[in-house]
Design a protein around this motif. Structure first.
Motif, PDB file in Angstrom:
ATOM      1  N   ALA A 177       0.838  -1.205   0.000  1.00 37.14           N
ATOM      2  CA  ALA A 177       0.000   0.000   0.000  1.00 37.14           C
ATOM      3  C   ALA A 177       0.870   1.250   0.000  1.00 37.14           C
ATOM      4  O   ALA A 177       0.556   2.222  -0.700  1.00 37.14           O
ATOM      5  CB  ALA A 177      -0.919  -0.001   1.215  1.00 37.14           C
ATOM      6  N   GLY A 178       1.960   1.214   0.723  1.00 40.71           N
ATOM      7  CA  GLY A 178       2.869   2.363   0.737  1.00 40.71           C
ATOM      8  C   GLY A 178       3.461   2.635  -0.629  1.00 40.71           C
ATOM      9  O   GLY A 178       3.535   3.785  -1.074  1.00 40.71           O
ATOM     10  N   PHE A 179       3.872   1.572  -1.314  1.00 39.63           N
ATOM     11  CA  PHE A 179       4.401   1.744  -2.665  1.00 39.63           C
ATOM     12  C   PHE A 179       3.322   2.233  -3.624  1.00 39.63           C
ATOM     13  O   PHE A 179       3.601   2.966  -4.568  1.00 39.63           O
ATOM     14  CB  PHE A 179       5.024   0.446  -3.175  1.00 39.63           C
ATOM     15  N   GLY A 180       2.087   1.803  -3.402  1.00 39.16           N
ATOM     16  CA  GLY A 180       0.986   2.288  -4.234  1.00 39.16           C
ATOM     17  C   GLY A 180       0.765   3.784  -4.056  1.00 39.16           C
ATOM     18  O   GLY A 180       0.533   4.506  -5.029  1.00 39.16           O
ATOM     19  N   TYR A 181       0.833   4.245  -2.813  1.00 40.95           N
ATOM     20  CA  TYR A 181       0.682   5.684  -2.560  1.00 40.95           C
ATOM     21  C   TYR A 181       1.837   6.475  -3.176  1.00 40.95           C
ATOM     22  O   TYR A 181       1.637   7.559  -3.720  1.00 40.95           O
ATOM     23  CB  TYR A 181       0.584   5.968  -1.056  1.00 40.95           C
ATOM     24  N   ILE A 182       3.035   5.922  -3.080  1.00 42.03           N
ATOM     25  CA  ILE A 182       4.185   6.594  -3.692  1.00 42.03           C
ATOM     26  C   ILE A 182       4.022   6.650  -5.209  1.00 42.03           C
ATOM     27  O   ILE A 182       4.301   7.668  -5.846  1.00 42.03           O
ATOM     28  CB  ILE A 182       5.500   5.887  -3.295  1.00 42.03           C
ATOM     29  N   ALA A 183       3.536   5.554  -5.802  1.00 45.55           N
ATOM     30  CA  ALA A 183       3.330   5.530  -7.249  1.00 45.55           C
ATOM     31  C   ALA A 183       2.275   6.543  -7.674  1.00 45.55           C
ATOM     32  O   ALA A 183       2.441   7.237  -8.688  1.00 45.55           O
ATOM     33  CB  ALA A 183       2.918   4.129  -7.689  1.00 45.55           C
ATOM     34  N   ALA A 184       1.205   6.656  -6.892  1.00 46.49           N
ATOM     35  CA  ALA A 184       0.158   7.630  -7.215  1.00 46.49           C
ATOM     36  C   ALA A 184       0.698   9.050  -7.113  1.00 46.49           C
ATOM     37  O   ALA A 184       0.416   9.898  -7.972  1.00 46.49           O
ATOM     38  CB  ALA A 184      -1.034   7.441  -6.289  1.00 46.49           C
ATOM     39  N   ALA A 185       1.474   9.315  -6.080  1.00 47.68           N
ATOM     40  CA  ALA A 185       2.039  10.656  -5.916  1.00 47.68           C
ATOM     41  C   ALA A 185       3.019  10.982  -7.031  1.00 47.68           C
ATOM     42  O   ALA A 185       3.022  12.095  -7.566  1.00 47.68           O
ATOM     43  CB  ALA A 185       2.730  10.765  -4.558  1.00 47.68           C
ATOM     44  N   LEU A 186       3.853  10.013  -7.404  1.00 46.03           N
ATOM     45  CA  LEU A 186       4.824  10.257  -8.470  1.00 46.03           C
ATOM     46  C   LEU A 186       4.141  10.456  -9.818  1.00 46.03           C
ATOM     47  O   LEU A 186       4.576  11.315 -10.606  1.00 46.03           O
ATOM     48  CB  LEU A 186       5.818   9.097  -8.560  1.00 46.03           C
ATOM     49  N   SER A 187       3.089   9.687 -10.091  1.00 39.71           N
ATOM     50  CA  SER A 187       2.434   9.850 -11.384  1.00 39.71           C
ATOM     51  C   SER A 187       1.779  11.223 -11.498  1.00 39.71           C
ATOM     52  O   SER A 187       1.855  11.860 -12.544  1.00 39.71           O
ATOM     53  CB  SER A 187       1.420   8.736 -11.629  1.00 39.71           C
ATOM     54  N   THR A 188       1.165  11.688 -10.425  1.00 38.48           N
ATOM     55  CA  THR A 188       0.565  13.020 -10.471  1.00 38.48           C
ATOM     56  C   THR A 188       1.642  14.100 -10.507  1.00 38.48           C
ATOM     57  O   THR A 188       1.579  15.024 -11.318  1.00 38.48           O
ATOM     58  CB  THR A 188      -0.346  13.244  -9.258  1.00 38.48           C
ATOM     59  N   GLY A 189       2.621  13.990  -9.624  1.00 42.64           N
ATOM     60  CA  GLY A 189       3.648  15.025  -9.526  1.00 42.64           C
ATOM     61  C   GLY A 189       4.471  15.173 -10.787  1.00 42.64           C
ATOM     62  O   GLY A 189       4.667  16.284 -11.285  1.00 42.64           O
ATOM     63  N   LEU A 190       4.955  14.060 -11.321  1.00 41.04           N
ATOM     64  CA  LEU A 190       5.790  14.143 -12.511  1.00 41.04           C
ATOM     65  C   LEU A 190       4.988  14.564 -13.740  1.00 41.04           C
ATOM     66  O   LEU A 190       5.505  15.296 -14.597  1.00 41.04           O
ATOM     67  CB  LEU A 190       6.489  12.805 -12.750  1.00 41.04           C
ATOM     68  N   ALA A 191       3.726  14.124 -13.820  1.00 40.32           N
ATOM     69  CA  ALA A 191       2.896  14.552 -14.944  1.00 40.32           C
ATOM     70  C   ALA A 191       2.628  16.047 -14.874  1.00 40.32           C
ATOM     71  O   ALA A 191       2.646  16.742 -15.897  1.00 40.32           O
ATOM     72  CB  ALA A 191       1.579  13.782 -14.962  1.00 40.32           C
ATOM     73  N   CYS A 192       2.416  16.569 -13.675  1.00 37.69           N
ATOM     74  CA  CYS A 192       2.162  18.008 -13.541  1.00 37.69           C
ATOM     75  C   CYS A 192       3.419  18.830 -13.801  1.00 37.69           C
ATOM     76  O   CYS A 192       3.338  19.927 -14.371  1.00 37.69           O
ATOM     77  CB  CYS A 192       1.590  18.315 -12.158  1.00 37.69           C
ATOM     78  N   ILE A 193       4.572  18.314 -13.409  1.00 36.34           N
ATOM     79  CA  ILE A 193       5.816  19.024 -13.721  1.00 36.34           C
ATOM     80  C   ILE A 193       6.039  19.054 -15.231  1.00 36.34           C
ATOM     81  O   ILE A 193       6.360  20.093 -15.812  1.00 36.34           O
ATOM     82  CB  ILE A 193       7.009  18.372 -12.989  1.00 36.34           C
ATOM     83  N   GLY A 194       5.852  17.904 -15.883  1.00 31.93           N
ATOM     84  CA  GLY A 194       6.000  17.856 -17.340  1.00 31.93           C
ATOM     85  C   GLY A 194       4.980  18.725 -18.044  1.00 31.93           C
ATOM     86  O   GLY A 194       5.295  19.416 -19.022  1.00 31.93           O
ATOM     87  N   GLY A 195       3.744  18.703 -17.557  1.00 33.43           N
ATOM     88  CA  GLY A 195       2.712  19.557 -18.143  1.00 33.43           C
ATOM     89  C   GLY A 195       3.012  21.033 -17.958  1.00 33.43           C
ATOM     90  O   GLY A 195       2.769  21.852 -18.845  1.00 33.43           O
ATOM     91  N   GLY A 196       3.556  21.384 -16.794  1.00 28.75           N
ATOM     92  CA  GLY A 196       3.924  22.781 -16.554  1.00 28.75           C
ATOM     93  C   GLY A 196       5.028  23.254 -17.478  1.00 28.75           C
ATOM     94  O   GLY A 196       4.989  24.380 -17.991  1.00 28.75           O
ATOM     95  N   ILE A 197       6.005  22.390 -17.721  1.00 31.02           N
ATOM     96  CA  ILE A 197       7.085  22.744 -18.644  1.00 31.02           C
ATOM     97  C   ILE A 197       6.526  22.898 -20.059  1.00 31.02           C
ATOM     98  O   ILE A 197       6.873  23.845 -20.784  1.00 31.02           O
ATOM     99  CB  ILE A 197       8.198  21.681 -18.590  1.00 31.02           C
ATOM    100  N   ALA A 198       5.638  21.980 -20.451  1.00 30.64           N
ATOM    101  CA  ALA A 198       5.061  22.057 -21.791  1.00 30.64           C
ATOM    102  C   ALA A 198       4.174  23.282 -21.951  1.00 30.64           C
ATOM    103  O   ALA A 198       4.210  23.952 -22.992  1.00 30.64           O
ATOM    104  CB  ALA A 198       4.259  20.784 -22.077  1.00 30.64           C
ATOM    105  N   VAL A 199       3.384  23.598 -20.934  1.00 31.63           N
ATOM    106  CA  VAL A 199       2.510  24.771 -21.012  1.00 31.63           C
ATOM    107  C   VAL A 199       3.341  26.050 -21.056  1.00 31.63           C
ATOM    108  O   VAL A 199       3.009  26.993 -21.783  1.00 31.63           O
ATOM    109  CB  VAL A 199       1.508  24.794 -19.838  1.00 31.63           C
TER     110      VAL A 199
END
Length: 142
Positions: free
Chosen positions: A74-96
């Motif tokens: 469950a801990g790894f699942g929470y980390i995966a969820a946080a990383l997918s949101t965080g990294l996608a938002c960082i990439g989206g911010g750079i693209a925007v």
């Protein structure tokens, strides 16, 4: 970890940030002093985090094997969820940032391409939404 250790670590974190920049603010503001203050800040902050990690993981765990395995998954699942949101938002911010600045420059020269440029900015923002959807899918499986 005891309450006294938590209070001490919180005070150490605050002091590791405040002391170097307080010393920088008290003296002459040059580029060399700023770099020194930043280096001292990073060194003290990371040292405090390492000490906190050592104190936090020095205890004994008496849980059953299956409970430990489920909680680590469950801990790894929470980390995966946080990383997918965080990294996608960082990439989206750079693209925007790249698409929006180019779109504003193009619109200032020719206002008829407003719709075309907004499509590219919207596509870049879609990356953030895809990361958020993946996070919800991961959290739904936990």
């Amino acid at each position: 970890m005891t309450v006294l250790a938590k209070i001490t670590l919180a005070a150490a974190l605050i002091l590791s940030i405040a002391v170097p920049f307080g010393a920088f603010a008290a003296g002459e503001k040059t580029k060399g002093r700023y770099k020194t203050a930043l280096a001292v800040n990073v060194f003290l902050f990371m040292g405090t985090l390492v000490a906190a990690g050592a104190m936090m993981f020095s205890g004994h765990a008496f849980a059953a094997e299956t409970e430990a395995a489920v909680s680590s998954v469950a801990g790894f699942g929470y980390i995966a969820a946080a990383l997918s949101t965080g990294l996608a938002c960082i990439g989206g911010g750079i693209a925007v940032s790249a698409a929006a600045s180019a779109a504003l420059g193009a619109i200032s020269e020719d206002s008829s391409i407003l719709g075309k440029s907004l499509i590219f900015v919207g596509l870049a923002e879609g990356v953030c939404l895809y990361g958020l959807i993946i996070s919800f899918m991961i959290l739904g499986k936990l």
